[in-house]
Scaffold this motif. Structure first.
Motif, PDB file in Angstrom:
ATOM      1  N   UNK A  70       1.425  -0.930   0.339  1.00 61.76           N
ATOM      2  CA  UNK A  70      -0.274   0.326   0.452  1.00 61.76           C
ATOM      3  C   UNK A  70       0.543   1.147  -0.313  1.00 61.76           C
ATOM      4  N   UNK A  71       1.834   1.521   0.627  1.00 56.51           N
ATOM      5  CA  UNK A  71       3.126   2.819   0.652  1.00 56.51           C
ATOM      6  C   UNK A  71       3.257   2.836  -0.643  1.00 56.51           C
ATOM      7  N   UNK A  72       3.718   1.453  -1.395  1.00 57.21           N
ATOM      8  CA  UNK A  72       4.481   2.351  -2.528  1.00 57.21           C
ATOM      9  C   UNK A  72       2.880   3.227  -4.182  1.00 57.21           C
ATOM     10  N   UNK A  73       2.247   1.699  -3.695  1.00 62.76           N
ATOM     11  CA  UNK A  73       0.312   2.827  -4.297  1.00 62.76           C
ATOM     12  C   UNK A  73       0.258   3.987  -4.283  1.00 62.76           C
ATOM     13  N   UNK A  74       0.816   3.755  -2.583  1.00 61.23           N
ATOM     14  CA  UNK A  74       0.695   5.551  -2.212  1.00 61.23           C
ATOM     15  C   UNK A  74       1.176   6.508  -3.115  1.00 61.23           C
ATOM     16  N   UNK A  75       2.494   5.913  -2.789  1.00 64.30           N
ATOM     17  CA  UNK A  75       3.629   6.533  -2.841  1.00 64.30           C
ATOM     18  C   UNK A  75       3.288   7.086  -4.977  1.00 64.30           C
ATOM     19  N   UNK A  76       3.098   6.522  -4.983  1.00 62.52           N
ATOM     20  CA  UNK A  76       2.422   6.709  -6.734  1.00 62.52           C
ATOM     21  C   UNK A  76       0.954   7.535  -7.752  1.00 62.52           C
ATOM     22  N   UNK A  77       0.364   7.157  -6.558  1.00 65.91           N
ATOM     23  CA  UNK A  77      -0.674   7.952  -6.878  1.00 65.91           C
ATOM     24  C   UNK A  77      -0.097   9.324  -6.046  1.00 65.91           C
ATOM     25  N   UNK A  78       0.001   9.591  -5.606  1.00 58.30           N
ATOM     26  CA  UNK A  78       0.894  10.861  -4.749  1.00 58.30           C
ATOM     27  C   UNK A  78       1.360  11.686  -5.498  1.00 58.30           C
ATOM     28  N   UNK A  79       2.360  10.612  -6.624  1.00 56.46           N
ATOM     29  CA  UNK A  79       3.418  11.309  -7.467  1.00 56.46           C
ATOM     30  C   UNK A  79       4.392  11.927  -7.046  1.00 56.46           C
ATOM     31  N   UNK A  80       5.011  10.928  -5.467  1.00 52.93           N
ATOM     32  CA  UNK A  80       5.666  11.179  -5.561  1.00 52.93           C
ATOM     33  C   UNK A  80       6.969  10.637  -5.584  1.00 52.93           C
ATOM     34  N   UNK A  81       6.870  10.224  -6.138  1.00 48.00           N
ATOM     35  CA  UNK A  81       8.125   8.747  -6.740  1.00 48.00           C
ATOM     36  C   UNK A  81       8.309   9.051  -7.918  1.00 48.00           C
ATOM     37  N   UNK A  82       9.826   9.636  -7.902  1.00 45.31           N
ATOM     38  CA  UNK A  82      10.877   9.845  -9.529  1.00 45.31           C
ATOM     39  C   UNK A  82      11.362   8.711 -10.348  1.00 45.31           C
ATOM     40  N   UNK A  83      10.869   9.254 -11.810  1.00 44.30           N
ATOM     41  CA  UNK A  83      11.881   7.697 -12.330  1.00 44.30           C
ATOM     42  C   UNK A  83      13.115   8.056 -11.782  1.00 44.30           C
ATOM     43  N   UNK A  84      14.324   8.649 -11.239  1.00 43.18           N
ATOM     44  CA  UNK A  84      15.692   8.675 -11.452  1.00 43.18           C
ATOM     45  C   UNK A  84      15.419   7.841  -9.903  1.00 43.18           C
TER      46      UNK A  84
END
Length: 64
Positions: free
Chosen positions: A1-15
């Motif tokens: 869930x943590x990873x999905x939440x980070x992706x949905x809130x656009x806090x993960x970057x391609x870098x």
């Protein structure tokens, strides 16, 4: 869930990722974000019901 939440809130970057031929791996920056998000999830308040009857546990007298 943590990873999905980070992706949905656009806090993960391609870098934050290392792309290989067969998998997608996290760089240290991405791993830190996931760890922090997971820690936030674990520290959230959880609902607690004081009356045991509310969570499906019956009192002994009710079972007789």
């Amino acid at each position: 869930m943590a990873v999905i939440n980070l992706i949905e809130t656009e806090r993960m970057e391609t870098t934050d990722f290392i792309r290989t031929e067969y998998s997608l791996r996290l760089k240290p920056s991405g791993a830190k974000k996931v760890t922090e998000e997971f820690q936030n999830w674990m520290n959230k308040k959880a609902p607690y019901q004081k009356n045991s009857g509310e969570i499906g546990i019956k009192h002994r007298s009710a079972l007789a």
